[in-house]
Design an enzyme around this catalytic site. Sequence first.
Site, PDB file in Angstrom:
ATOM      1  N   GLY A 128       5.325  -3.929  -5.103  1.00 46.60           N
ATOM      2  CA  GLY A 128       5.779  -5.053  -5.916  1.00 46.60           C
ATOM      3  C   GLY A 128       4.954  -5.252  -7.171  1.00 46.60           C
ATOM      4  O   GLY A 128       5.499  -5.419  -8.274  1.00 46.60           O
ATOM      5  N   LYS A 129       3.644  -5.237  -7.030  1.00 47.90           N
ATOM      6  CA  LYS A 129       2.776  -5.428  -8.197  1.00 47.90           C
ATOM      7  C   LYS A 129       2.837  -4.216  -9.118  1.00 47.90           C
ATOM      8  O   LYS A 129       2.772  -4.354 -10.349  1.00 47.90           O
ATOM      9  CB  LYS A 129       1.355  -5.717  -7.742  1.00 47.90           C
ATOM     10  CG  LYS A 129       1.212  -7.035  -6.971  1.00 47.90           C
ATOM     11  CD  LYS A 129      -0.210  -7.262  -6.511  1.00 47.90           C
ATOM     12  CE  LYS A 129      -0.340  -8.587  -5.760  1.00 47.90           C
ATOM     13  NZ  LYS A 129       0.416  -8.580  -4.484  1.00 47.90           N
TER      14      LYS A 129
ATOM     15  N   GLU B 137      -2.231   4.689  -3.015  1.00 48.93           N
ATOM     16  CA  GLU B 137      -2.213   4.087  -1.681  1.00 48.93           C
ATOM     17  C   GLU B 137      -2.879   5.050  -0.703  1.00 48.93           C
ATOM     18  O   GLU B 137      -2.463   6.208  -0.562  1.00 48.93           O
ATOM     19  CB  GLU B 137      -0.778   3.788  -1.233  1.00 48.93           C
ATOM     20  CG  GLU B 137      -0.658   3.285   0.180  1.00 48.93           C
ATOM     21  CD  GLU B 137      -1.550   2.076   0.475  1.00 48.93           C
ATOM     22  OE1 GLU B 137      -2.278   2.094   1.500  1.00 48.93           O
ATOM     23  OE2 GLU B 137      -1.526   1.118  -0.323  1.00 48.93           O
TER      24      GLU B 137
ATOM     25  N   CYS C 230      -4.948 -11.720  -0.228  1.00 51.66           N
ATOM     26  CA  CYS C 230      -4.086 -12.751   0.354  1.00 51.66           C
ATOM     27  C   CYS C 230      -4.838 -13.421   1.502  1.00 51.66           C
ATOM     28  O   CYS C 230      -4.284 -13.644   2.587  1.00 51.66           O
ATOM     29  CB  CYS C 230      -2.745 -12.177   0.810  1.00 51.66           C
ATOM     30  SG  CYS C 230      -2.880 -10.817   1.973  1.00 51.66           S
TER      31      CYS C 230
END
Length: 286
Positions: free
Chosen positions: A114-115, A133, A231
């Site tokens: 998403g980012k 990743e 988060c």
Amino acid sequence: MPEQTYFEARERALLGARYDEVYRPQGEVRRALTRNALRCSEARFLQLMGPSVCRAPFCADSFYLLDETARPGKSPLYHAGTYYVQEASAAAPAPLLDVQPGQRVLDMCAAPGGKSAQLAGALGGRGLLVANEYDAARANILKSNLERMGVANAVVLNEAPARIAAALPGWFDRVLVDAPCSGEGMFRKDADMVKSWTERGPEYYVPIQREILLDAADMLRPGGRMLYSTCTFDREENEGNVEWLLKERPELHLAELPEDLYAGFSGGIGLAGCVRLFPHRLKGEG
């Protein structure tokens, strides 16, 4: 002390009288979408979505989905890459990097994408996005999402950050580190995160985060900008890591953030230049 009792005691010590406000039971919960600037103009997006969305805070391309019965991941618009299903708080970090077309940008911990899609949208097809990743399965998901979003100027890596740092020192104009963390911001959304937190809490993640941050800092060019986000709410995973990095890499300094953007949402605590998005006024995660 039981883990959840420890979490409450720690946050009460941090927030004081604000704890009961910040952690009061959450009311309305809404999913959010982030418009893909590569696929769709804002005017066209609003035309396509109609009254099913309203603007979310922090990011101009973030919108709350008003229809609770909708399944945005099943829509043809989703599969066409018109939007990415992403929490409003998760959409907040990427715009702060102020990515410009033509720059070299690194998303260090990029899955599920998403980012990275937001960063690619800011590049507008110019420059280069390197999306890394470490987990191979998640790297495949990242690649699939960037393909769906129409990102043509990206390289997807499945590498240890230290290996990238050794190959590309001082090379990137912008670096995003959305680090693996204990996930406390997702407690309200996902009960399994509480169980995961009891098994692998802040003490597990802080050393990992610090290794990643050092490698990321070493890949930033002079005058470049790096943004660190998590988060979770633990101070050591957030402000503690920032303070530590500033000592380890004294050439770095904190940039100012637009405080008015977060008025009423942040806990109003911690290090200047750092923002916490507590879920007490959000309609989703913190």
